[in-house]
Motif scaffolding. Structure first.
Motif, mmCIF file in Angstrom:
data_model
loop_
_atom_site.group_PDB
_atom_site.id
_atom_site.type_symbol
_atom_site.label_atom_id
_atom_site.label_comp_id
_atom_site.label_asym_id
_atom_site.label_seq_id
_atom_site.Cartn_x
_atom_site.Cartn_y
_atom_site.Cartn_z
ATOM 1 N N VAL A 132 -6.149 -2.487 -8.817
ATOM 2 C CA VAL A 132 -5.560 -1.162 -9.656
ATOM 3 C C VAL A 132 -5.138 -0.206 -8.737
ATOM 4 O O VAL A 132 -4.000 0.432 -8.827
ATOM 5 C CB VAL A 132 -6.912 -0.741 -10.453
ATOM 6 N N ARG A 133 -5.662 -0.038 -7.669
ATOM 7 C CA ARG A 133 -5.161 1.039 -6.532
ATOM 8 C C ARG A 133 -3.711 0.584 -6.101
ATOM 9 O O ARG A 133 -2.905 1.460 -5.803
ATOM 10 C CB ARG A 133 -6.201 1.396 -5.618
ATOM 11 N N ASP A 134 -3.814 -0.757 -5.538
ATOM 12 C CA ASP A 134 -2.511 -1.454 -5.201
ATOM 13 C C ASP A 134 -1.413 -0.927 -6.063
ATOM 14 O O ASP A 134 -0.209 -0.808 -5.845
ATOM 15 C CB ASP A 134 -2.851 -2.752 -4.671
ATOM 16 N N VAL A 135 -1.563 -1.456 -7.299
ATOM 17 C CA VAL A 135 -0.473 -1.387 -8.371
ATOM 18 C C VAL A 135 0.008 -0.033 -8.439
ATOM 19 O O VAL A 135 1.218 0.229 -8.514
ATOM 20 C CB VAL A 135 -0.878 -2.183 -9.670
ATOM 21 N N ARG A 136 -0.762 0.867 -8.507
ATOM 22 C CA ARG A 136 -0.239 2.444 -8.485
ATOM 23 C C ARG A 136 0.593 2.613 -7.125
ATOM 24 O O ARG A 136 1.482 3.311 -7.178
ATOM 25 C CB ARG A 136 -1.714 3.367 -8.576
ATOM 26 N N ASP A 137 -0.041 2.035 -6.008
ATOM 27 C CA ASP A 137 0.781 2.230 -4.805
ATOM 28 C C ASP A 137 2.017 1.641 -4.934
ATOM 29 O O ASP A 137 3.144 2.462 -4.556
ATOM 30 C CB ASP A 137 -0.053 1.547 -3.620
ATOM 31 N N VAL A 138 2.309 0.511 -5.365
ATOM 32 C CA VAL A 138 3.617 -0.141 -5.515
ATOM 33 C C VAL A 138 4.347 0.671 -6.594
ATOM 34 O O VAL A 138 5.559 0.987 -6.145
ATOM 35 C CB VAL A 138 3.469 -1.638 -5.961
ATOM 36 N N ILE A 139 3.878 1.159 -7.596
ATOM 37 C CA ILE A 139 4.684 1.765 -8.647
ATOM 38 C C ILE A 139 5.007 3.074 -7.906
ATOM 39 O O ILE A 139 6.230 3.375 -8.178
ATOM 40 C CB ILE A 139 3.835 2.223 -9.965
ATOM 41 N N SER A 140 4.412 3.731 -7.271
ATOM 42 C CA SER A 140 4.636 5.088 -6.515
ATOM 43 C C SER A 140 6.112 4.814 -5.541
ATOM 44 O O SER A 140 6.547 5.959 -5.267
ATOM 45 C CB SER A 140 3.634 5.699 -5.785
#
Lengths: 370, 211
Positions: free
Chosen positions: B135-143
């Protein structure tokens, strides 16, 4: 929905939960309500002319300051005047480095500016100030109350100016001052323990002692005082109604009170609602006043216990079912928030019984089960 | 049970302002503080969700949420159709979120780490019961997407909004919204290659694997 899309929606839920757990939303809601009152107040005034005048005023001040500075290098920089408008019931106090003190009473509008560290100018646009100037060799205090100018060295006094009635009053407790202005163009020296009053509209100046004896025109002074004190206790709305010479009808009073409530003048609104309930107890507006009183205490003052009492009065005296659902819902909430859980539970049960599909049915169900 | 969840928040904090959106807008325009409060109660959850989608569980979310409402109060006179209040406030939320992201990206050079890697973000994510790091990683990718791509991607795939609604909220034409969505999907996949957890999930999803 494919697997990855489902994962993304799950991730969104996780993030929502984080936000839900992280923030105290009530705090932000309260903050919004406070600011909303200010914003809605400015919306109606935000016409271009107002802005143009404000910008022109600022530019004018800048040009004037530059002009003065260039023409006379010895002139000390005039610090930006501090505009103070005292609202609500509390007085505003300003203490200066030399120990002097200015107390602006509730309802006063004034400016305090300084020209260098020793020279202070207090300008009272309207209202009353109590001033204590500590004497120093270089001290130069000037108090402008409407058209009157009071020159001060070291003294303690209170000064008031009512722009509406054009009434000036100076009570000098100690020291000596010189007052200039309309009707006293040549200046009047005033010593400690004396009071000077001037009414421009009545073309009358009076000097008396603070204790009340030896007054040159005592009766007029007292009459003015009486009017002034009377006016202090009543609102502008009341005054407007009083000027028409007839007793206000319940409807007018309710409208005025609502105006006060919506403009955030809670104390005045309370007085009016109570007045309405005392003088027009049999009118339908009387019960409506109880509802608004409850709503005001709930929304604006967060006094849930008192709000619950007024909402209960409204419901008990209701002849029809107008706003019954909303009031019952709010009563239930007020009782819950003020810690009256048993009463809240009873109200909740009543709510569910009457309005099982009502907008607050879910909350009622929760409170009823507690 | 569903209805309980639906009304839970509004019941606790709402003021019973009876009236539809048209009356609500009229009340706000007339400076009725009760209407303003009802406006907040009615749409704050929606605005908060839109902002959370765009920005993630950021520490400024609630401040931005209030900012959205202040902006809408100031410009409520410009709203032509009061029945479009929700779409209108969604647009303000999107623009507010985008402005914030852009501002942060502009000032990013001042920091040694991107904002989403700041310690407070760790604390935010750490506070929840997250099954894994993805979940944290997906936010990183989106950012790492551009601000506009972030908005389109998150509103479509995380908030499940229709493309027409996204176009409306972002001020795009339908065609532009579709084109941007297609391009940001490609970019997302490209960036996600550096994140094994996300890459694996993408591979396991047939639809995304073939995009």
């Amino acid at each position: 929905m494919n697997e990855f899309n489902k994962f993304l929606t799950d991730a969104a839920k996780v993030e929502d939960n984080i936000v839900e757990s992280e923030f105290n939303k009530e705090v932000y809601r309260d903050r919004f309500i406070v600011h909303a009152a200010e914003i809605t107040g400015t919306v109606s005034r935000s016409f271009p002319l107002f802005r143009v005048l404000a910008v022109a005023g600022v530019l004018g001040i800048i040009v004037l300051s530059v002009y003065i500075f260039q023409n006379d290098a010895s002139v000390k920089t005039l610090e930006t005047p501090q505009w103070i408008s005292v609202r609500g019931g509390e007085d505003v106090e300003r203490t200066f480095a030399d120990g002097s003190k200015v107390v602006l009473l509730s309802g006063t509008k004034a400016r305090i500016s300084s020209q260098g560290p020793e020279n202070k100018i207090v300008t009272i646009e309207n209202g009353m100030a109590s001033i204590h100037v500590v004497h120093h060799t270089n001290t130069n205090w000037s108090v402008m109350a409407g058209p009157y100018n009071v020159k001060v060295t070291g003294t303690r006094f209170s000064v008031s100016w009512n722009a509406e009635t054009e009434y000036f009053e100076l009570k000098l407790f100690e020291g000596q001052v010189i007052v200039n202005g309309p009707l006293i163009e040549n200046g009047q020296i005033l010593n400690g323990g004396r009071v000077l009053t001037a009414s421009i509209s009545n073309q009358n100046v009076a000097i008396g002692s603070l204790a009340g004896e030896d007054s040159d025109s005592n009766s007029e002074l007292e009459a003015d005082e009486a009017v002034k004190n009377d006016k202090k206790t009543e609102s502008k709305e009341f005054r407007a109604i009083r000027k028409t010479g007839k007793r206000p009808a319940a409807k007018e009073l309710l409208e005025s009170a609502n105006k006060m409530r919506l403009s955030g003048n809670i104390d005045e609104a309370k007085k009016m609602y109570l007045n309405l309930r005392q003088n027009f107890s049999n009118s339908p507006q009387s019960n409506t006043a109880a509802l608004y009183m409850g709503r005001m205490l709930f929304d604006q003052e967060r006094k849930y216990k008192e709000a619950a009492v007024w909402l209960q009065i409204y419901l008990d005296n209701q002849t029809d079912n107008t706003l019954k659902r909303e009031t019952l819902g709010r009563l239930m909430e007020a009782q819950y928030r003020s810690g009256m859980k048993q009463k809240a539970s009873m109200s909740a049960k009543k709510y569910i019984e009457l309005y099982p599909e009502g907008p607050q049915a879910a909350l009622a169900a929760r409170l009823a089960s507690e | 049970m569903k209805s309980v969840t639906k009304y839970k928040k509004s019941n606790i904090s709402s003021i019973p302002f009876t009236g539809d959106d048209w009356e609500l807008v009229e009340g706000v325009r007339n400076g009725n503080i009760g209407a303003c409060t009802a406006f907040y109660d009615r749409y704050s959850i929606h605005v908060q969700k839109v902002l959370t989608r765009i920005m993630g569980p950021d520490q400024e979310i609630m401040d931005l949420c209030n900012e959205v409402f202040f902006q809408s109060l100031k410009s409520i006179d410009k709203l032509k159709d009061p029945y479009c209040l929700k779409a209108w406030i969604t647009q303000i939320a999107v623009f507010t979120g985008r402005r914030c992201i852009r501002k942060r990206k502009r000032t990013n050079w001042l920091k040694f780490v991107p904002f989403y890697e700041l310690p407070e973000m760790d604390r935010l994510y750490g506070a929840s019961e997250i099954p894994d790091k993805s979940v944290r990683d997906v936010r990183d990718v989106i950012s790492k997407l551009s601000p506009d791509d972030q908005i389109v991607f998150t509103l479509r795939y995380m908030e499940q909004m229709e493309i027409a609604q996204i176009a409306d909220a972002c001020g795009y034409s339908l065609r532009t919204a579709k084109r941007r969505l297609a391009s940001c999907e490609v970019r997302f996949k490209k960036i996600a290659k550096d994140y094994p957890l996300i890459a694996n999930r993408l591979q396991s999803s047939e639809k995304w694997r073939n995009r």
